[in-house]
Design a protein around this motif. Structure first.
Motif, PDB file in Angstrom:
ATOM      1  N   ASP A   1       6.282 -12.878  -4.877  1.00  0.00           N
ATOM      2  CA  ASP A   1       7.081 -13.027  -3.823  1.00  0.00           C
ATOM      3  C   ASP A   1       7.241 -11.647  -2.917  1.00  0.00           C
ATOM      4  N   GLY A   2       6.265 -10.710  -3.188  1.00  0.00           N
ATOM      5  CA  GLY A   2       6.218  -9.600  -2.123  1.00  0.00           C
ATOM      6  C   GLY A   2       6.856  -8.263  -3.099  1.00  0.00           C
ATOM      7  N   THR A   3       6.002  -7.232  -3.030  1.00  0.00           N
ATOM      8  CA  THR A   3       6.666  -6.104  -3.433  1.00  0.00           C
ATOM      9  C   THR A   3       7.699  -5.533  -2.850  1.00  0.00           C
ATOM     10  N   SER A   4       7.632  -5.685  -1.763  1.00  0.00           N
ATOM     11  CA  SER A   4       8.736  -4.901  -0.799  1.00  0.00           C
ATOM     12  C   SER A   4      10.063  -5.597  -1.064  1.00  0.00           C
ATOM     13  N   ASN A   5      10.075  -6.845  -1.608  1.00  0.00           N
ATOM     14  CA  ASN A   5      11.194  -7.791  -1.773  1.00  0.00           C
ATOM     15  C   ASN A   5      11.667  -8.042  -3.140  1.00  0.00           C
TER      16      ASN A   5
ATOM     17  N   ALA B   1       9.173  -3.101  -5.971  1.00  0.00           N
ATOM     18  CA  ALA B   1       7.987  -3.017  -6.327  1.00  0.00           C
ATOM     19  C   ALA B   1       6.898  -2.332  -5.695  1.00  0.00           C
ATOM     20  N   ASP B   2       7.064  -1.991  -4.521  1.00  0.00           N
ATOM     21  CA  ASP B   2       6.195  -1.466  -3.711  1.00  0.00           C
ATOM     22  C   ASP B   2       6.559   0.203  -3.627  1.00  0.00           C
TER      23      ASP B   2
ATOM     24  N   THR C   1      13.860 -11.674  -8.644  1.00  0.00           N
ATOM     25  CA  THR C   1      12.434 -12.529  -9.659  1.00  0.00           C
ATOM     26  C   THR C   1      11.322 -12.022  -8.730  1.00  0.00           C
ATOM     27  N   ARG C   2      10.301 -12.051  -9.571  1.00  0.00           N
ATOM     28  CA  ARG C   2       8.886 -11.642  -9.199  1.00  0.00           C
ATOM     29  C   ARG C   2       8.032 -12.836  -8.444  1.00  0.00           C
ATOM     30  N   ASN C   3       8.607 -14.018  -8.831  1.00  0.00           N
ATOM     31  CA  ASN C   3       7.522 -15.482  -8.432  1.00  0.00           C
ATOM     32  C   ASN C   3       8.519 -16.542  -8.148  1.00  0.00           C
TER      33      ASN C   3
END
Length: 326
Positions: free
Chosen positions: A215-219, A295-296, A316-318
């Motif tokens: 989903d994007g590490t910054s989100n 996550a970033d 969520t991660r994905n």
């Protein structure tokens, strides 16, 4: 023969003769001491009204300055908390570089230990000596491991977090575990279940890698705050039954409500609302929201009025959501 003239004694000079110790005699010198006393007597101090007015002015100035001072202190504490999260995020990435995965929310070994992700990253923020004392082949509740997780680690404590009871509360039967202010995000499912969709998950659902955060590490939330702010959360049994427990946040044990959190309950709540859900939901002692490291590695302040669906999407991660500003 006697003279009829009166003998006249010579008048003495005012000045003393040379070499004499006689002092100058000053006749008829005016005495101005009474005038000095009179002038001193005319001096006066503050009147009661003047004193009261001065005190009132000082009180008004203090009242005007106090909120500004309090806001400055709150901002400083929030900045310190932000720095803590930044250090935790960096340690998570260093762990990933060293092991190829993110640390798991809770680790299970043959010894039955449930050490946390925060225990696993100790060497990555200058806590290698403490990490070296932990026996990863023994349960977390053994005496020597409790001596490790009973140590306060400053980077795991937000300066704004208020401890509303002793931690650990030994008299209430609580084990020796030092408080913590942060929890890894295991997603939108209860931490007591077996479905975890967050960036960091327990041992039975993991491990996860940065590449899994699609989903994007910054989100995507990585680590957020948790506190002792649940006003109606009480001890259910033991010597302290019925007394305020407020929370169980500790850094060393991998367990929901201790070092694991989700978005299942009311976000940033100050009480249990939906059963037990708020116990494991992110909350803080900052005004208006909760701070997270993403996550970033960036740190974000998430408002408590964020839409619940948006909050779930960044937990969520994905999940496939497209997240913009929040």
């Amino acid at each position: 023969m006697t003279s009829d003239k009166t003998l006249v004694r010579p008048r003495r000079h005012d000045a003393a003769c040379p070499g004499s110790d006689a002092k100058k005699i000053v006749d008829n010198e005016p005495d101005d001491e009474p005038q000095l006393v009179a002038r001193r007597g005319n001096r006066r101090g503050f009147t009661l009204i003047e004193l009261l007015v001065t005190i009132a002015i000082i009180g008004i100035l203090v009242a005007l300055l106090l909120p500004a001072v309090q806001q400055a202190r709150a901002a400083a504490r929030r900045t310190a908390c932000r720095n803590n999260l930044k250090q935790i995020g960096l340690a998570m990435h260093n762990y990933h570089d060293a092991h190829g995965t993110l640390p798991m929310a809770t680790h299970w070994t043959q010894g039955g230990t449930l050490y946390s992700a925060f225990t696993a990253i100790l060497p990555h923020h200058e806590q290698a000596p403490l990490y070296g004392k932990y026996d990863f082949d023994a349960p977390s509740y053994t005496f020597f491991n409790e001596q490790v997780v009973g140590e306060r680690v400053e980077v795991y404590l937000c300066p704004s977090m208020v401890l509303r009871r002793p931690v650990p509360a030994v008299s209430c039967g609580e084990q020796n575990r030092a408080p913590g202010s942060y929890a890894v995000c295991t997603g939108t499912k209860s931490g007591f279940g077996h479905e975890h969709n967050g960036a960091i998950v327990p041992h039975y659902a993991g491990p996860t890698r940065i590449r899994d955060v699609t989903d994007g590490t910054s989100n995507t939330l990585l680590v957020g705050e948790i506190d002792y702010g649940l006003e109606n959360f009480r001890w259910s049994s033991g010597a302290c039954a019925g007394q305020g427990k407020f929370g169980t946040a500790v850094w060393g044990i991998g367990h929901p409500g201790m070092s694991m959190a989700t978005t299942v309950g009311v976000f940033n709540s100050d009480r249990l609302v939906n059963g037990f859900n708020e116990y494991e939901t992110f909350r803080s002692d900052h005004v208006g929201g909760v701070q997270f490291v993403m996550a970033d590695g960036s740190v974000r302040f998430v408002s408590e009025v964020i839409d619940s669906q948006v909050l779930d999407s960044i937990a969520t991660r994905n999940g496939g959501e497209s997240n913009g500003e929040f």
